[in-house]
Scaffold this motif. Structure first.
Motif: not given
Length: 394
Positions: A218, A223, A249, A251-253, A255-256, A259
């Motif tokens: 984070r 991000d 992070m 996987s989250e990054l 996906r972002l 998107e």
């Protein structure tokens, strides 16, 4: 002098700024003529560490935190009795916490390298204030204070971390020595064949390459950088961002990135070898350091500059201390996606004058070499030995 030192992991097993610093530090101090006994852990696995660096775990396999801490204590306690340390120099509070003065020869000083507030870093990454998180935070803070209360002196890599050490741990300023980090300038250097490296890494002639190597957690601000790229892409269609490193992070990054429709502009390459890291720096037009908080020095900043690649960074912690006296235009206004996008686009369009690659290299050679650091740290250790000896004699 004989230096007993404890680190954390080893760089080829567990990448990270502290492990990179420690590996280069013990090498530089050995080249300075000191006799080093260093302890690390790589989970019992074989590493490329030199003979003076010892793995504290005797067997492979995942070990709990307490097992690792005890292993450091045991390793220090069972060291060769024919070799007597003159100073103890820990680099990570947790692994030094059970090594008390009773395990060390009488009268040797403890000079601690402070690489950051371990407890607060955990709180930032947890992003929560549950009772369990608060308990873990207080336990870590207690461990840190236990280790630091024994220390005669401290070495910090930035003024930012000196302030943290003073304000959060109550350490007096006269016990703290600020000695910036350094980079292996033989390894991290400009390429002789930069265009060939760019082609080998898959870039077209018109691509404007941005490189970011960070743990994907984070506080690193990745991000925000990805969100900034949505605007940069519309301003400079040839802009390409390469993100190296791994973390919670990822996987989250990813996906972002999907998107925002940035699949053709943002590439995740995961962990990279030491050799490939140099190639990425050399190939890039700019490195990006988007850290939001707790940037203690910014080793990636000087690595990139040593390769001749300018760095754009947030005005936080050690990054600001490196870039502001060199070329303040390399600093973002703040750490928001909007500020990142504005400066990146302006730089790629040529609207901001940036230093050339030779100037970047020269900035490092004048200020951030291991020869300079080893000499300065040696002076601090000698001072600590002299002061401790006077107290013991009395």
């Amino acid at each position: 002098m004989n230096i007993l030192t404890t680190g954390m992991g080893w760089i080829d097993h567990t990448p990270g700024g502290l492990n990179r610093y420690f590996a280069d530090y013990v090498k530089a101090m050995t080249q300075q003529g000191h006799s080093i006994r260093a302890y690390i852990t790589a989970g019992g696995e074989k590493t490329s560490a030199p003979e003076y660096v010892e793995e504290v775990l005797r067997e492979q396999g995942r070990k709990g935190t307490l097992d690792r801490v005890r292993a450091f204590r045991q390793a220090v306690g069972s060291r060769d009795s024919r070799w007597t340390p003159q100073v103890y120099n820990p680099h990570f509070a947790l692994y030094a916490s059970l090594i008390g003065r009773g395990q060390l020869p009488r009268g040797i000083p403890i000079v601690t390298h402070f690489h950051g507030p371990w407890a607060r870093e955990s709180m930032v990454e947890d992003r929560g204030a549950s009772s369990g998180q608060q308990i873990r935070y207080r336990m870590k803070k207690t461990v840190e204070k236990l280790a630091y209360n024994r220390s005669d002196k401290f070495v910090v890599l930035s003024g930012y971390f000196q302030t943290v050490l003073e304000q959060e741990y109550g350490v007096a300023s006269d016990r703290i020595h600020r000695i910036p980090g350094a980079v292996d300038t033989d390894r991290f250097r400009p390429a002789d064949n930069r265009e060939q490296i760019r082609r080998e890494l898959g870039f077209a002639d018109g691509d404007r390459v941005l490189f970011c190597i960070r743990r994907l957690v984070r506080r690193m601000g990745i991000d925000r950088l990805i969100r900034a790229m949505a605007k940069v892409k519309s301003d400079v269609p040839g802009a390409k961002l390469v993100i190296a490193g791994d973390g919670t992070m990822r996987s989250e990054l990813e996906r972002l990135t999907a998107e925002l429709g940035l699949g053709d502009s943002v590439r995740f390459v995961g962990r990279v070898s030491n050799e490939d890291l140099v190639r990425w720096y050399q190939a890039a037009d700019f490195s990006i350091v988007p850290t939001v908080t707790l940037e203690g020095f910014g080793l990636v900043t000087v690595e990139s500059l040593a390769c001749g690649t300018p760095v754009l960074g947030t005005p936080n912690g050690g990054t600001k201390e490196i870039l502001e006296p060199f070329h303040p235009e390399l600093l973002f206004r703040d750490d928001s996606p909007e500020a990142l996008a504005y400066t990146i686009s302006a730089v790629l369009r040529g609207n901001v004058v940036v230093p050339d690659r030779a100037s970047c290299r020269e900035h490092v050679m004048q200020r951030y070499t291991w020869q300079q650091v080893a000499r300065t740290v040696t002076g601090v250790l000698e001072q600590a030995i002299g002061e401790r000896h006077k107290r013991v004699v009395r």
